[in-house]
Design a protein around this motif. Structure first.
Motif, short mmCIF file in Angstrom:
data_model
loop_
_atom_site.label_atom_id
_atom_site.label_comp_id
_atom_site.label_asym_id
_atom_site.label_seq_id
_atom_site.Cartn_x
_atom_site.Cartn_y
_atom_site.Cartn_z
N HIS A 113 0.88 -1.18 0.00
CA HIS A 113 0.00 0.00 0.00
C HIS A 113 0.91 1.22 0.00
CE1 HIS A 113 -3.57 2.35 0.61
NE2 HIS A 113 -3.05 2.94 1.67
N LEU A 114 0.92 1.97 -1.09
CA LEU A 114 1.85 3.09 -1.25
C LEU A 114 1.06 4.35 -1.64
CD1 LEU A 114 4.96 3.41 -1.05
CD2 LEU A 114 5.04 3.20 -3.54
N PRO A 115 0.62 5.13 -0.63
CA PRO A 115 -0.22 6.29 -0.93
C PRO A 115 0.51 7.32 -1.79
CG PRO A 115 -0.37 5.73 1.39
CD PRO A 115 0.77 4.93 0.81
N VAL A 116 -0.16 7.74 -2.87
CA VAL A 116 0.45 8.74 -3.76
C VAL A 116 -0.12 10.12 -3.47
CG1 VAL A 116 -1.21 8.34 -5.66
CG2 VAL A 116 1.05 9.25 -6.17
N GLN A 117 -1.37 10.20 -3.13
CA GLN A 117 -2.14 11.42 -2.80
C GLN A 117 -2.52 12.24 -4.03
OE1 GLN A 117 -3.06 10.95 0.07
NE2 GLN A 117 -1.41 10.22 1.35
N SER A 118 -1.60 12.42 -4.98
CA SER A 118 -1.94 13.16 -6.20
C SER A 118 -0.99 12.73 -7.31
CB SER A 118 -1.80 14.67 -5.97
OG SER A 118 -1.89 15.36 -7.20
N GLY A 119 -1.47 12.82 -8.55
CA GLY A 119 -0.60 12.51 -9.69
C GLY A 119 0.10 13.73 -10.23
N SER A 120 -0.13 14.88 -9.61
CA SER A 120 0.48 16.13 -10.11
C SER A 120 1.64 16.54 -9.20
CB SER A 120 -0.59 17.23 -10.12
OG SER A 120 0.01 18.49 -9.99
N SER A 121 2.83 16.71 -9.79
CA SER A 121 3.99 17.12 -8.99
C SER A 121 3.76 18.48 -8.35
CB SER A 121 5.25 17.17 -9.86
OG SER A 121 5.59 15.88 -10.28
N ARG A 122 3.00 19.33 -9.04
CA ARG A 122 2.72 20.66 -8.49
C ARG A 122 1.91 20.53 -7.20
NH1 ARG A 122 -0.49 24.89 -8.48
NH2 ARG A 122 -2.31 23.59 -8.92
N VAL A 123 0.88 19.69 -7.24
CA VAL A 123 0.05 19.50 -6.03
C VAL A 123 0.86 18.79 -4.94
CG1 VAL A 123 -2.02 18.37 -5.12
CG2 VAL A 123 -2.12 19.54 -7.33
#
Ligand code: SAM
Ligand code: SF4
Length: 486
Positions: free
Chosen positions: A307-317
């Protein structure tokens, strides 16, 4: 103990095709050290004294559920008996969660419902994240509460309970970020019939912009590998074959004795005699190293799931969230996991509608879903939390838009899972039994990859939770597999 997951977390796996689990009424397994005190004096005292009872309700994540197991064991050691309702209890405890939404309001509403019970001599305590977050304000809003303690102070529970019994009415344990100690106890009342939990690291030092955990669970502190392994052996002695290692960021583990890395600790726990499955959650991408994949590859006892939370696919976010990794950094770790020799299932957490998340940022998150092809996604609408840096950012995404983005995300993920799960058709896999559903004549359990499996069983007596079955998959859904025991 009632265990409720956070009501607003939406998981793409939580659809109706997963058969509801039936609660098993099994004896609670106590660690061996939880044995009745047998001195004549203690027996006399227990006969003379009125019975001490408590009711504990738990909200939130697995870490909270396991903290409650430790709190229950500690109270039992202090001579208390756990009961099933507020009405039967002398002491009523809520172990709270404040990760999202207006959790604190829910706790105050609940306390309000029961304030009349105070007049009957019952006492109340608020534990966990809301306790730490609201602190002494709880006494002002709910004067009938006698005990307020964050998780970083649980090791002082016996002392706090003694003060409560002596008649004190405003007892606090709010160590917050001051403590270096972990809550280690042999007196854990293990209430999960098939899985033994071990906290290996407590607290968090990462301070993501949206998150309350560093403020509610204190600073990051790891247990020694020696004490982790001792607990793993005790769990095996109790008859458990599955262990789950817990931490807000389990892979940020740093052995205070400096002997074992996290990957080496995984290998050592996996070698404990009697243990057949080891899980760990949650991993943080920043501390995810290649040796974790290598050790999973080399050790069949380690479950093939990360389980590897990414939170967002945008580097800016991600930057605005203070996650301190980029999309490419995250995808590099995913490529390590995907290049393992045995397929490792992937799951993640995603927040939509973080302040300033543009439609383009959201599209990048959707693209990431398509690229990674997770087996499970926990999706959340951003929820402003007290004390966090994001609170002062303009929460520019309307609730309706957050809800829309979440729905789009979960709909897409459901299709990804439909395809992923369908690949298991015809496969035979090992399933650990978690419960059964007599109405559907099905047993339910989980594969090593953490996929829910509902299956038929040839005899009228269902297998016990914690046992294993070989199951041939005969149908698939986006959130579960269906099969028959072979
Ligand atoms: N330590 C883990 C990590 O960093 O990935 C996560 C632990 S956190 C207790 C569980 C999840 O709750 C997070 O991964 C995040 O997706 C979600 N979460 C935390 N704060 C949130 C907030 N303010 N609004 C919405 N979701 C939140
Ligand atoms: Fe919260 Fe970030 Fe710590 Fe995870 S790493 S618990 S999201 S602050």
């Amino acid at each position: 103990m009632i265990y409720r997951s956070s009501p607003k977390s939406l998981r793409a796996n939580e659809a109706s095709d997963a058969a509801p689990a039936v609660l098993w009424s099994l004896p609670v397994r106590l660690d061996p050290a939880v044995i009745p005190v047998t001195s004549a004096q203690a027996i006399l005292k227990s006969v003379m004294a009125p019975e001490k009872t408590f009711y504990l309700e738990t909200f939130g994540c697995q870490m909270n559920a396991h903290d409650s197991e430790k709190v229950i064991g500690t109270l039992q050691r202090e001579g208390y008996r756990q009961v099933d309702s507020e009405q039967e209890a002398g002491l009523i405890l809520y172990n709270t969660c404040s990760i999202r939404d207006k959790a604190e309001q829910k706790v105050f509403n609940r306390l309000n419902d029961y304030k009349k019970l105070y007049k009957d001599g019952k006492r109340f305590g608020v534990l966990g994240c809301v306790a730490q977050q609201e602190g002494e304000k709880i006494f002002e809003r709910a004067p009938y509460v006698s005990l307020v303690s964050g998780s970083a102070s649980y090791r002082k529970l016996p002392e706090m309970i003694a003060r409560l019994e002596a008649g004190e009415s405003r007892i606090t344990g709010l160590d917050d970020r001051q403590t270096d100690e972990t809550f280690e106890t042999e007196f854990t009342a293990r209430q999960n019939p098939y899985r033994g939990y071990i906290t290996i690291i407590e607290g968090c030092d990462k301070f993501c912009a949206y998150c309350v955990v560093p403020y509610t669970r204190g600073k990051e502190r790891s247990r020694t590998y020696t004490s982790v392994l001792e607990e793993a052996r005790r769990i095996a002695d109790l008859g458990y074959t599955e262990i789950q290692l817990l931490g807000q960021n389990v892979n940020s583990y740093k052995d205070p004795e400096g002997k074992l890395s996290f990957a080496e600790l995984l290998a050592a726990v996996a070698q404990v005699s009697g243990i057949r499955r080891v899980r760990f959650t949650t991993s943080h991408p920043r501390d995810f190293t290649r040796d974790i994949v290598d050790v999973i590859d080399a050790t069949p006892t380690l479950c093939d799931h990360v389980h590897l939370p990414v939170q967002s696919g945008s580097s800016r976010v991600l930057k605005a969230m203070a996650r301190e990794y980029t999309r490419d950094w995250y995808l590099e770790r995913i490529s390590w996991i995907k290049s393992s020799r045995r397929p490792i299932s992937l799951s993640t957490d995603i927040i939509v509608g973080f302040p300033g998340e543009t439609p383009e940022d959201f599209i990048q998150t959707m693209d990431l879903l398509a690229e990674v092809q997770y087996d499970c996604v926990f999706g959340f609408k951003y929820s402003p939390r007290p004390n966090t840096p994001a609170l002062v950012m303009i929460d520019s995404i309307p609730e309706t838009e957050k809800a829309h983005r979440l729905q789009v995300l979960l709909d897409r993920q459901r299709e990804i899972q439909r395809a992923n799960y369908s690949r298991h058709l015809g496969e035979t896999m090992e399933v650990m039994v978690e419960g059964n559903n007599p109405a559907r004549a099905q047993v339910n359990g989980r594969s090593s990859q953490n996929k829910p499996v509902n299956f038929t069983w040839p005899s009228p007596i269902a297998p016990a939770p914690g046992s294993y079955a070989q199951v041939r998959i005969t149908a698939t859904h986006p959130n579960s597999l269906v099969g028959e025991a072979v």
